[in-house]
Design a protein around this motif. Sequence first.
Motif, PDB file in Angstrom:
ATOM      1  N   LYS A 355       0.840  -1.201   0.000  1.00 28.80           N
ATOM      2  CA  LYS A 355       0.000   0.000   0.000  1.00 28.80           C
ATOM      3  C   LYS A 355       0.875   1.251   0.000  1.00 28.80           C
ATOM      4  N   GLU A 356       0.401   2.340  -0.685  1.00 28.47           N
ATOM      5  CA  GLU A 356       1.164   3.585  -0.766  1.00 28.47           C
ATOM      6  C   GLU A 356       1.148   4.292   0.582  1.00 28.47           C
ATOM      7  N   GLU A 357       2.292   4.786   0.971  1.00 28.09           N
ATOM      8  CA  GLU A 357       2.390   5.499   2.250  1.00 28.09           C
ATOM      9  C   GLU A 357       1.640   6.843   2.159  1.00 28.09           C
ATOM     10  N   VAL A 358       0.988   7.214   3.283  1.00 31.43           N
ATOM     11  CA  VAL A 358       0.240   8.484   3.343  1.00 31.43           C
ATOM     12  C   VAL A 358       0.985   9.431   4.282  1.00 31.43           C
ATOM     13  N   LYS A 359       1.353  10.613   3.759  1.00 33.46           N
ATOM     14  CA  LYS A 359       2.076  11.596   4.564  1.00 33.46           C
ATOM     15  C   LYS A 359       1.115  12.590   5.177  1.00 33.46           C
ATOM     16  N   CYS A 360       1.476  13.021   6.397  1.00 27.60           N
ATOM     17  CA  CYS A 360       0.656  14.030   7.091  1.00 27.60           C
ATOM     18  C   CYS A 360       0.794  15.360   6.339  1.00 27.60           C
ATOM     19  N   PRO A 361      -0.343  15.995   5.967  1.00 33.14           N
ATOM     20  CA  PRO A 361      -0.256  17.264   5.225  1.00 33.14           C
ATOM     21  C   PRO A 361       0.294  18.402   6.078  1.00 33.14           C
ATOM     22  N   ASN A 362       0.360  18.202   7.414  1.00 33.26           N
ATOM     23  CA  ASN A 362       0.790  19.252   8.321  1.00 33.26           C
ATOM     24  C   ASN A 362       2.274  19.167   8.607  1.00 33.26           C
ATOM     25  N   CYS A 363       2.766  17.949   9.021  1.00 29.23           N
ATOM     26  CA  CYS A 363       4.174  17.833   9.427  1.00 29.23           C
ATOM     27  C   CYS A 363       4.970  16.883   8.552  1.00 29.23           C
ATOM     28  N   ILE A 366       4.748   9.947   8.330  1.00 33.56           N
ATOM     29  CA  ILE A 366       3.985   8.852   7.712  1.00 33.56           C
ATOM     30  C   ILE A 366       2.860   8.464   8.661  1.00 33.56           C
ATOM     31  N   ILE A 367       1.618   8.503   8.168  1.00 36.59           N
ATOM     32  CA  ILE A 367       0.446   8.165   8.970  1.00 36.59           C
ATOM     33  C   ILE A 367       0.098   6.698   8.748  1.00 36.59           C
ATOM     34  N   THR A 368       0.100   5.902   9.836  1.00 38.62           N
ATOM     35  CA  THR A 368      -0.236   4.477   9.739  1.00 38.62           C
ATOM     36  C   THR A 368      -1.644   4.196  10.206  1.00 38.62           C
ATOM     37  N   GLY A 369      -2.214   5.128  10.992  1.00 42.47           N
ATOM     38  CA  GLY A 369      -3.570   4.940  11.474  1.00 42.47           C
ATOM     39  C   GLY A 369      -4.491   5.983  10.896  1.00 42.47           C
ATOM     40  N   ASN A 370      -5.469   6.416  11.700  1.00 38.81           N
ATOM     41  CA  ASN A 370      -6.401   7.438  11.254  1.00 38.81           C
ATOM     42  C   ASN A 370      -5.901   8.844  11.575  1.00 38.81           C
ATOM     43  N   PHE A 371      -4.923   8.991  12.509  1.00 39.73           N
ATOM     44  CA  PHE A 371      -4.394  10.286  12.897  1.00 39.73           C
ATOM     45  C   PHE A 371      -2.880  10.217  12.922  1.00 39.73           C
ATOM     46  N   CYS A 372      -2.251  11.368  12.718  1.00 37.37           N
ATOM     47  CA  CYS A 372      -0.794  11.463  12.749  1.00 37.37           C
ATOM     48  C   CYS A 372      -0.325  11.332  14.188  1.00 37.37           C
ATOM     49  N   THR A 373       0.708  10.492  14.365  1.00 38.76           N
ATOM     50  CA  THR A 373       1.224  10.269  15.723  1.00 38.76           C
ATOM     51  C   THR A 373       2.114  11.413  16.191  1.00 38.76           C
ATOM     52  N   GLU A 374       2.454  12.381  15.291  1.00 41.72           N
ATOM     53  CA  GLU A 374       3.317  13.490  15.663  1.00 41.72           C
ATOM     54  C   GLU A 374       2.532  14.751  16.027  1.00 41.72           C
ATOM     55  N   CYS A 375       1.565  15.092  15.164  1.00 39.01           N
ATOM     56  CA  CYS A 375       0.833  16.340  15.399  1.00 39.01           C
ATOM     57  C   CYS A 375      -0.663  16.154  15.610  1.00 39.01           C
ATOM     58  N   GLY A 376      -1.144  14.939  15.408  1.00 37.24           N
ATOM     59  CA  GLY A 376      -2.561  14.670  15.660  1.00 37.24           C
ATOM     60  C   GLY A 376      -3.467  15.027  14.508  1.00 37.24           C
ATOM     61  N   THR A 377      -2.899  15.402  13.362  1.00 36.89           N
ATOM     62  CA  THR A 377      -3.731  15.763  12.214  1.00 36.89           C
ATOM     63  C   THR A 377      -4.423  14.522  11.673  1.00 36.89           C
ATOM     64  N   LYS A 378      -5.709  14.663  11.299  1.00 39.40           N
ATOM     65  CA  LYS A 378      -6.465  13.544  10.773  1.00 39.40           C
ATOM     66  C   LYS A 378      -5.935  13.162   9.409  1.00 39.40           C
ATOM     67  N   LYS A 379      -5.931  11.868   9.181  1.00 39.58           N
ATOM     68  CA  LYS A 379      -5.452  11.336   7.922  1.00 39.58           C
ATOM     69  C   LYS A 379      -6.349  11.825   6.798  1.00 39.58           C
ATOM     70  N   PRO A 380      -5.775  12.374   5.708  1.00 39.69           N
ATOM     71  CA  PRO A 380      -6.587  12.868   4.581  1.00 39.69           C
ATOM     72  C   PRO A 380      -7.366  11.719   3.950  1.00 39.69           C
ATOM     73  N   GLU A 381      -8.601  12.037   3.574  1.00 39.49           N
ATOM     74  CA  GLU A 381      -9.433  11.037   2.927  1.00 39.49           C
ATOM     75  C   GLU A 381      -8.961  10.839   1.487  1.00 39.49           C
ATOM     76  N   GLU A 382      -8.869   9.559   1.109  1.00 38.11           N
ATOM     77  CA  GLU A 382      -8.439   9.259  -0.246  1.00 38.11           C
ATOM     78  C   GLU A 382      -9.610   9.413  -1.215  1.00 38.11           C
ATOM     79  N   LYS A 383      -9.395  10.142  -2.325  1.00 40.12           N
ATOM     80  CA  LYS A 383     -10.420  10.369  -3.337  1.00 40.12           C
ATOM     81  C   LYS A 383      -9.934   9.856  -4.681  1.00 40.12           C
ATOM     82  N   ASP A 384     -10.887   9.417  -5.480  1.00 43.10           N
ATOM     83  CA  ASP A 384     -10.530   8.950  -6.813  1.00 43.10           C
ATOM     84  C   ASP A 384     -10.003  10.112  -7.646  1.00 43.10           C
ATOM     85  N   VAL A 385      -8.970   9.815  -8.410  1.00 48.98           N
ATOM     86  CA  VAL A 385      -8.346  10.848  -9.255  1.00 48.98           C
ATOM     87  C   VAL A 385      -8.492  10.430 -10.705  1.00 48.98           C
ATOM     88  N   PHE A 386      -8.949  11.378 -11.553  1.00 50.31           N
ATOM     89  CA  PHE A 386      -9.145  11.088 -12.965  1.00 50.31           C
ATOM     90  C   PHE A 386      -8.312  12.044 -13.801  1.00 50.31           C
TER      91      PHE A 386
END
Length: 408
Positions: A355-363, A366-386
């Motif tokens: 699976k592709e790694e998801v980076k926190c948009p704030n700090c 790498i976010i492994t759960g639903n929230f960033c373990t460093e700053c607490g920012t919520k994991k961005p929702e993945e949207k389809d890209v066309f």
Amino acid sequence: MGLIKAAFTATGNTFADEWLEYIYCPRMEDNVLMRKGTPKSGGSNTKGNENIITNGSKIVVGEDQFLIVVSDGKIVDFTAEAGRYTFDQGTEPSMFYGGFGKGLIETFKKIGERITQGGIPSHDQRVYFVNTRLIKGNKFGTTTPIPFRDSEFGMTVDIRCYGEYVIKITDPLAFYHTYGGNIEQDYVIDQSFKDTFLADFLQALQPALAKVAMKKISYDMLPGAVVEISDAVKECLESTWGTQGINVERVSIASATPTEESTEMIKNAQNDRLYAMNPAMQGARANAAASEAIKTAAGNDAGAINGFMGVGMLNQGGAMFGANISSDSQMKEEMKSMNVMDAPSVPLMEQEENKEEVKCPNCGNIITGNFCTECGTKKPEEKDVFCSECGTKVDNGAKFCPNCGNKL
């Protein structure tokens, strides 16, 4: 020189007074195999000689006794029939073989027939009484295990056994020729005799048991196979004891015990046969093996899940688990029922790999759960890209369209 059957008369004083000499042997003890008869003088005979049988002497033969008349070291006559006889130096040998059969005559010929003395007494004349009763109480025990091919389990087991064998003098002439000689006293079963016979018996026991095994008799049935064992031992000793006039009449095995190693082999064979005959027990056995495999795997580095995944291979019948496990939740429930949930926690295998790694948009962490373990920012929702040019759906994070190459 022979024996003539005689009988007591109604007149006359006593057995000893009526005849010149008489020879009589009381019942022999169980350990006495042969006894020299001693003439007893009576009546007009006052000059009897211990090793000279007076012409006309009377000899009494009891039940279970065999009489041998010897002159100058050679057998001149014999009788196996109980009764009273008159010794006559001027007659041919009578040879009353009784229940022993005509084979005694052949033995007599082989040993060498004594020529009649024509009424002239030999220098040395004797009579011997041979004990023809069953000789019991001969104990035996195997000091080393004997290999026995057990028909019930189809394998060779090592057994120790003990019991008793019974012998009998079946050819007194051959026995006298081999063991007796011109003895001056009783020939008894002493320790030397016992040791010699025991060694011969034990040497014959192993091949005899091999013959018994061929008759499909299992080791635990040996105490009841008296006839089969007796016949086999008798056959194995025919070339030795048989030529010496002795025979094995009965062999009784009191106990036949496998060694510890053989006992374990028998136990495993019994279990295998029991499970093979009972499908329900087959399933129980497979379940127990699968349970043990999972518990063992739970303590390994590979983890409990890998051990559990192998149960499908261990349990081909599917008695406990299905051939396919559809979900992680089902797997957890099955593991819980197997008491392996206490094993070290191991993450379940991901359904999707790489699976592709998801980076926190704030700090940028790498976010492994639903929230960033460093700053607490919520994991961005993945949207389809066309693709804006051709409308092809592309993966998140892609920089160019895989269809038209348009920069995203």
